[in-house]
Scaffold this active site. Structure first.
Site, PDB file in Angstrom:
ATOM      1  CE  LYS A  69      39.578  28.910  33.459  1.00  0.00           C
ATOM      2  NZ  LYS A  69      38.118  28.866  33.350  1.00  0.00           N
ATOM      3  CG  ASP A 105      35.214  27.267  35.417  1.00  0.00           C
ATOM      4  OD1 ASP A 105      35.056  28.287  36.112  1.00  0.00           O
ATOM      5  OD2 ASP A 105      36.102  27.163  34.558  1.00  0.00           O
ATOM      6  N   GLY A 246      24.976  34.582  33.707  1.00  0.00           N
ATOM      7  CA  GLY A 246      26.231  33.878  33.976  1.00  0.00           C
ATOM      8  C   GLY A 246      27.091  34.484  35.081  1.00  0.00           C
TER       9      GLY A 246
HETATM   10  P1  NAP Z   1      36.677  28.244  24.130  1.00  0.00           P
HETATM   11  O1  NAP Z   1      37.289  27.015  24.687  1.00  0.00           O
HETATM   12  O2  NAP Z   1      37.479  29.132  23.233  1.00  0.00           O
HETATM   13  O3  NAP Z   1      35.341  27.789  23.330  1.00  0.00           O
HETATM   14  C1  NAP Z   1      34.575  28.728  22.600  1.00  0.00           C
HETATM   15  C2  NAP Z   1      33.294  28.073  22.089  1.00  0.00           C
HETATM   16  O4  NAP Z   1      32.525  29.095  21.419  1.00  0.00           O
HETATM   17  C3  NAP Z   1      33.525  26.956  21.058  1.00  0.00           C
HETATM   18  O5  NAP Z   1      32.495  26.012  21.199  1.00  0.00           O
HETATM   19  C4  NAP Z   1      33.408  27.735  19.734  1.00  0.00           C
HETATM   20  O6  NAP Z   1      33.043  26.908  18.652  1.00  0.00           O
HETATM   21  C5  NAP Z   1      32.281  28.675  20.071  1.00  0.00           C
HETATM   22  N1  NAP Z   1      32.243  29.875  19.219  1.00  0.00           N
HETATM   23  C6  NAP Z   1      33.105  30.921  19.214  1.00  0.00           C
HETATM   24  N2  NAP Z   1      32.705  31.852  18.326  1.00  0.00           N
HETATM   25  C7  NAP Z   1      31.569  31.391  17.756  1.00  0.00           C
HETATM   26  C8  NAP Z   1      30.680  31.892  16.751  1.00  0.00           C
HETATM   27  N3  NAP Z   1      30.871  33.076  16.173  1.00  0.00           N
HETATM   28  N4  NAP Z   1      29.610  31.146  16.412  1.00  0.00           N
HETATM   29  C9  NAP Z   1      29.393  29.947  16.990  1.00  0.00           C
HETATM   30  N5  NAP Z   1      30.192  29.411  17.937  1.00  0.00           N
HETATM   31  C10 NAP Z   1      31.272  30.125  18.312  1.00  0.00           C
HETATM   32  O7  NAP Z   1      36.128  29.208  25.288  1.00  0.00           O
HETATM   33  P2  NAP Z   1      35.603  28.755  26.740  1.00  0.00           P
HETATM   34  O8  NAP Z   1      36.742  28.701  27.680  1.00  0.00           O
HETATM   35  O9  NAP Z   1      34.746  27.563  26.577  1.00  0.00           O
HETATM   36  O10 NAP Z   1      34.728  30.025  27.174  1.00  0.00           O
HETATM   37  C11 NAP Z   1      33.521  30.348  26.509  1.00  0.00           C
HETATM   38  C12 NAP Z   1      32.865  31.543  27.176  1.00  0.00           C
HETATM   39  O11 NAP Z   1      32.455  31.204  28.488  1.00  0.00           O
HETATM   40  C13 NAP Z   1      33.785  32.771  27.329  1.00  0.00           C
HETATM   41  O12 NAP Z   1      33.045  33.916  26.967  1.00  0.00           O
HETATM   42  C14 NAP Z   1      34.089  32.798  28.811  1.00  0.00           C
HETATM   43  O13 NAP Z   1      34.313  34.111  29.309  1.00  0.00           O
HETATM   44  C15 NAP Z   1      32.822  32.212  29.404  1.00  0.00           C
HETATM   45  N6  NAP Z   1      33.038  31.619  30.736  1.00  0.00           N
HETATM   46  C16 NAP Z   1      32.282  32.082  31.765  1.00  0.00           C
HETATM   47  C17 NAP Z   1      32.464  31.540  33.019  1.00  0.00           C
HETATM   48  C18 NAP Z   1      31.641  32.067  34.173  1.00  0.00           C
HETATM   49  O14 NAP Z   1      32.088  31.912  35.317  1.00  0.00           O
HETATM   50  N7  NAP Z   1      30.474  32.631  33.951  1.00  0.00           N
HETATM   51  C19 NAP Z   1      33.401  30.523  33.242  1.00  0.00           C
HETATM   52  C20 NAP Z   1      34.144  30.049  32.149  1.00  0.00           C
HETATM   53  C21 NAP Z   1      33.955  30.620  30.888  1.00  0.00           C
HETATM   54  P3  NAP Z   1      34.161  26.203  17.724  1.00  0.00           P
HETATM   55  O15 NAP Z   1      34.581  24.957  18.449  1.00  0.00           O
HETATM   56  O16 NAP Z   1      33.456  25.940  16.467  1.00  0.00           O
HETATM   57  O17 NAP Z   1      35.286  27.196  17.582  1.00  0.00           O
END
Ligand code: NAP
Length: 284
Positions: A69, A105, A246
């Site tokens: 992305k 999104d 979600g």
């Molecule tokens: P990302 O950029 O990798 O960010 C992950 C986030 O989760 C960061 O804030 C990270 O914190 C935090 N995190 C990960 N493991 C953790 C833990 N054990 N404890 C506390 N915080 C933790 O991922 P993203 O692209 O934002 O996506 C996040 C989620 O949203 C995914 O599961 C994705 O599938 C979902 N999503 C859903 C949709 C939908 O349409 N419903 C759309 C987009 C994304 P740190 O910064 O400290 O690492």
């Protein structure tokens, strides 16, 4: 001679888990459109050449998913305000030989809440858990809808600070970052909580924050949709708080792309939702 089908794609790496083909093929069939939507696995080193040659490959456009992305944003000829602020693109199309990109999104998140919890955007305060890519889109949505008090808590504080600083300059909302250890303070009287972290994806309830400090009228939403009922949503239901899952965000974010490529604005229906849930239940 029969007209050739309009072609669209989703590209990611891996991409086999993507539910986008199921969603778009459902709409293609229900609108009887002569079109195709295919999943293409593209490794990061091949992504630039893939995206640059989609016109030659006969695609009208497509979706871009993890991990491409941000790269897509740097490769398109034109990006709209949402994509520029979020710094990531999930939907592209060709217009006059130019590659255009947007990010749906944020609008998918807002449209899902509009459908499931109208007036959600009248809240005074909202807390975002997380500061990754998805949190950027959610922050953009909350600012766009005029939520006055936005709080961000992330495990890695610096990431939340950077996000708040970047968005504060162009926003009328007050954006405050709290330490992970001050989660309780951040939740105090908040009228909305949005989880954008992978907390709870494994069904583990021990990481779920204590929801006691939230307003009793609070709305809780999780953008994680596997499992559909995340531990956070379960805990919120136990407290009889309003809950939105979600999956609707995933369905609604697909609407603008389909309309761009195939010329029909599709509806997010219960039938479509059930189709995706059945697919998830099959462990696909
Ligand atoms: P990302 O950029 O990798 O960010 C992950 C986030 O989760 C960061 O804030 C990270 O914190 C935090 N995190 C990960 N493991 C953790 C833990 N054990 N404890 C506390 N915080 C933790 O991922 P993203 O692209 O934002 O996506 C996040 C989620 O949203 C995914 O599961 C994705 O599938 C979902 N999503 C859903 C949709 C939908 O349409 N419903 C759309 C987009 C994304 P740190 O910064 O400290 O690492």
């Amino acid at each position: 001679m029969a007209e050739s089908p309009v072609k669209a794609f989703v590209c990611g790496h891996p991409v086999a888990h993507s539910r986008s083909p199921l969603i778009h093929r459902h709409w293609l069939a229900s609108h009887r459109i002569n079109g195709t939507y295919e999943a293409v696995d593209v490794a990061p080193e091949d992504f630039a050449s893939f995206l640059r040659s989609i016109g030659e490959a006969g695609f009208r456009g497509g979706n871009v998913t993890i991990p491409h992305k941000e790269a897509a944003f740097s490769l398109v000829d034109d990006a709209d305000d949402a994509a520029s602020k979020i710094g990531a693109i999930n939907t592209v199309w060709i217009d006059n030989n130019r590659l255009i990109g947007t990010n749906t999104d944020w609008s998918g998140f807002a449209a899902n809440l509009d459908a499931a919890a109208s007036d959600w955007d009248r809240v005074e305060s909202a807390m975002i858990l997380g500061a990754g890519g998805a949190a950027r889109a959610i922050l953009y949505a909350l600012i766009k809808r005029g939520v006055p008090d936005i709080r961000i808590v992330n495990r890695t504080r610096e990431r939340a600070d950077a996000l708040a600083e970047e968005f504060s300059t162009s926003s009328a909302s007050r954006i405050t970052v709290f330490d992970w250890s001050s989660l309780t303070n951040a939740l105090r009287d908040a009228e909305m909580l949005i989880n954008t972290t992978s907390i709870g994806m494994d069904g583990n309830e021990s990481e779920v924050p204590d929801l006691e400090p939230l307003s009793s009228a609070a709305l809780i939403t999780d953008i994680v949709y596997v499992p559909l009922e995340t531990p956070l949503l379960k805990a919120a239901r136990r407290r009889e708080l309003k809950v939105v899952d979600g999956l609707g965000m995933l369905l609604h974010q697909a609407v603008p792309g389909f309309e761009k490529w195939f010329g029909v604005r599709p509806d997010v229906t219960a039938e479509l939702r059930n189709l995706v849930i059945a697919d998830m239940d099959n462990g696909q």
